[in-house]
Design an enzyme around this catalytic site. Sequence first.
Site, PDB file in Angstrom:
ATOM      1  CG  HIS A 130      -0.280   0.184   2.366  1.00 55.94           C
ATOM      2  ND1 HIS A 130       0.456  -0.514   3.273  1.00 55.94           N
ATOM      3  CD2 HIS A 130      -0.162   1.545   3.239  1.00 55.94           C
ATOM      4  CE1 HIS A 130       0.938  -0.019   4.248  1.00 55.94           C
ATOM      5  NE2 HIS A 130       0.767   1.414   4.290  1.00 55.94           N
TER       6      HIS A 130
HETATM    7  C1  UD1 Z   1      -1.967   5.431   5.768  1.00 60.11           C
HETATM    8  C2  UD1 Z   1      -0.545   5.983   6.347  1.00 60.11           C
HETATM    9  C3  UD1 Z   1       0.498   4.944   6.319  1.00 60.11           C
HETATM   10  C4  UD1 Z   1      -0.015   3.788   7.181  1.00 60.11           C
HETATM   11  C5  UD1 Z   1      -1.379   3.489   6.455  1.00 60.11           C
HETATM   12  C6  UD1 Z   1      -2.240   2.095   6.971  1.00 60.11           C
HETATM   13  C7  UD1 Z   1      -0.365   8.438   5.779  1.00 60.11           C
HETATM   14  C8  UD1 Z   1       0.872   9.346   5.336  1.00 60.11           C
HETATM   15  N1  UD1 Z   1       0.044   6.995   5.720  1.00 60.11           N
HETATM   16  O1  UD1 Z   1      -1.699   5.265   4.537  1.00 60.11           O
HETATM   17  O2  UD1 Z   1       1.695   5.200   7.146  1.00 60.11           O
HETATM   18  O3  UD1 Z   1       0.782   2.671   6.911  1.00 60.11           O
HETATM   19  O4  UD1 Z   1      -2.270   4.437   6.271  1.00 60.11           O
HETATM   20  O5  UD1 Z   1      -3.116   1.755   6.174  1.00 60.11           O
HETATM   21  O6  UD1 Z   1      -0.824   8.767   6.836  1.00 60.11           O
HETATM   22  N2  UD1 Z   1      -8.923   4.997   1.385  1.00 60.11           N
HETATM   23  C9  UD1 Z   1     -10.256   4.674   1.234  1.00 60.11           C
HETATM   24  N3  UD1 Z   1     -10.800   4.255   2.290  1.00 60.11           N
HETATM   25  C10 UD1 Z   1     -10.281   4.370   3.712  1.00 60.11           C
HETATM   26  C11 UD1 Z   1      -8.874   4.810   3.655  1.00 60.11           C
HETATM   27  C12 UD1 Z   1      -8.171   5.195   2.488  1.00 60.11           C
HETATM   28  O7  UD1 Z   1     -10.818   4.425   0.123  1.00 60.11           O
HETATM   29  O8  UD1 Z   1     -10.837   3.899   4.529  1.00 60.11           O
HETATM   30  C13 UD1 Z   1      -8.084   5.221   0.157  1.00 60.11           C
HETATM   31  C14 UD1 Z   1      -8.523   6.900  -0.187  1.00 60.11           C
HETATM   32  O9  UD1 Z   1      -8.501   6.944  -1.653  1.00 60.11           O
HETATM   33  C15 UD1 Z   1      -7.166   7.761   0.027  1.00 60.11           C
HETATM   34  C16 UD1 Z   1      -6.148   6.337  -0.142  1.00 60.11           C
HETATM   35  O10 UD1 Z   1      -6.910   5.179   0.254  1.00 60.11           O
HETATM   36  O11 UD1 Z   1      -6.938   8.573  -0.836  1.00 60.11           O
HETATM   37  C17 UD1 Z   1      -5.021   6.400   0.792  1.00 60.11           C
HETATM   38  O12 UD1 Z   1      -5.382   6.723   2.285  1.00 60.11           O
HETATM   39  P1  UD1 Z   1      -4.427   7.668   3.203  1.00 60.11           P
HETATM   40  O13 UD1 Z   1      -5.145   7.805   4.260  1.00 60.11           O
HETATM   41  O14 UD1 Z   1      -4.078   8.836   2.431  1.00 60.11           O
HETATM   42  O15 UD1 Z   1      -3.084   6.625   3.306  1.00 60.11           O
HETATM   43  P2  UD1 Z   1      -2.785   5.098   3.310  1.00 60.11           P
HETATM   44  O16 UD1 Z   1      -2.212   4.721   2.232  1.00 60.11           O
HETATM   45  O17 UD1 Z   1      -3.883   4.461   4.165  1.00 60.11           O
END
Ligand code: UD1
Length: 355
Positions: free
Chosen positions: A202
């Site tokens: 991820h």
């Molecule tokens: C975040 C953390 C990372 C951690 C990870 C665990 C940061 C910079 N990164 O990364 O350190 O290892 O969480 O999972 O904070 N999305 C959904 N549903 C959700 C959450 C996310 O659809 O419930 C999608 C969205 O399109 C979003 C993308 O995933 O834009 C990324 O989510 P984001 O919270 O930015 O970062 P993670 O990759 O989850």
Amino acid sequence: MKILSLVGARPQIIKEAMLNKEFQEAGITEILVHSGQHYDYNMSDVFFSVLNIKQPDYNLNVGSGTHAEMTGKIMIEFEKVVIKEKPDMILVYGDTNTTLAGALVGSKLKIPVAHVEAGIRQKPKDMPEEINRVLTDHVSSLLFCPSELAVKNLKKEGIEEGVYFVGDVMYDLFLKMKPQFKYEKLEELRLKEDEYIVCTIHRDFNTDVREKLETILQQLAKIGKEKKIIFPIHPRTKKKIKEYGLEGYTKDLIITEPLDYLNMMGVIEKSGMVITDSGGLQKEAYWCGRRALVVMEDTGWRELIENGWNKLAKQEEIYEKAEEILSERNKKYPSNVYGNGDSSKKILVVLRGIS
Ligand code: UD1
């Protein structure tokens, strides 16, 4: 003593779970705030229910966005809660945008910030988690380190005051929940012990560059022809596979929705090995007696690379290095470097001492 805990992403809910229980038992008031960074049921709510954590007192509902949008929105909303609640201490966990936002708000309001999982360092310097870690550590008053290496990392940056080696709170939770690990997913997929690999990917450097993600999927597809791979997919990765049109590579993989903690641990415990870019899974695989191939140029959990248990791999090396791990039978299990499973108790002792 009144504590305000801020969580938001899946790993933080896991890190908070044990402290939540310790605070309850010790009669300490903990106000729990959820930033809403993770909002899907599978990424957030399910962890509250299976880990039996009280529902958050506040949800800031910030959702997804750019780094600045997310961090900024959390800061604006969290500041209101802090001003209203006037806590004695703010607890932040790990290395996400939620962590940094909480640390900045607390330190600017002159409320001591305690960072759980302080001192972890990893290349590249510009990865979002590394930026979040470094900045959070430099504005925190209490730094709870999961490893001796983390203490040394902080010392190198001139941070010595308020630093405690307490071990890893994730290990506390792992030991506590072990008797309850679930094998439903394995039964449903008819997977047998050791015959499959667990994979999660991820990180932005693996998912947000088309060529990198394509290489990873090509390598997994090659392994998938010989061995079963279960791939609980993070929403970011799912979205990127679709956006780049890479679905063709996934036909030999067993793609599932993200698993809850108990089923994920059950799946890892019986696996042949793990391929991941998750920080938490590198350690959880090790606690399960399983080895992990870490798809990163570096890791904050370097002890497990230095003692030979886990291996780092570039995207194009996944097949070759996974084979190496699978062929090295009877690898000696290295002794625990992340404490004794009493980290949350140690954190409580420190917090009590200063209140
Ligand atoms: C975040 C953390 C990372 C951690 C990870 C665990 C940061 C910079 N990164 O990364 O350190 O290892 O969480 O999972 O904070 N999305 C959904 N549903 C959700 C959450 C996310 O659809 O419930 C999608 C969205 O399109 C979003 C993308 O995933 O834009 C990324 O989510 P984001 O919270 O930015 O970062 P993670 O990759 O989850």
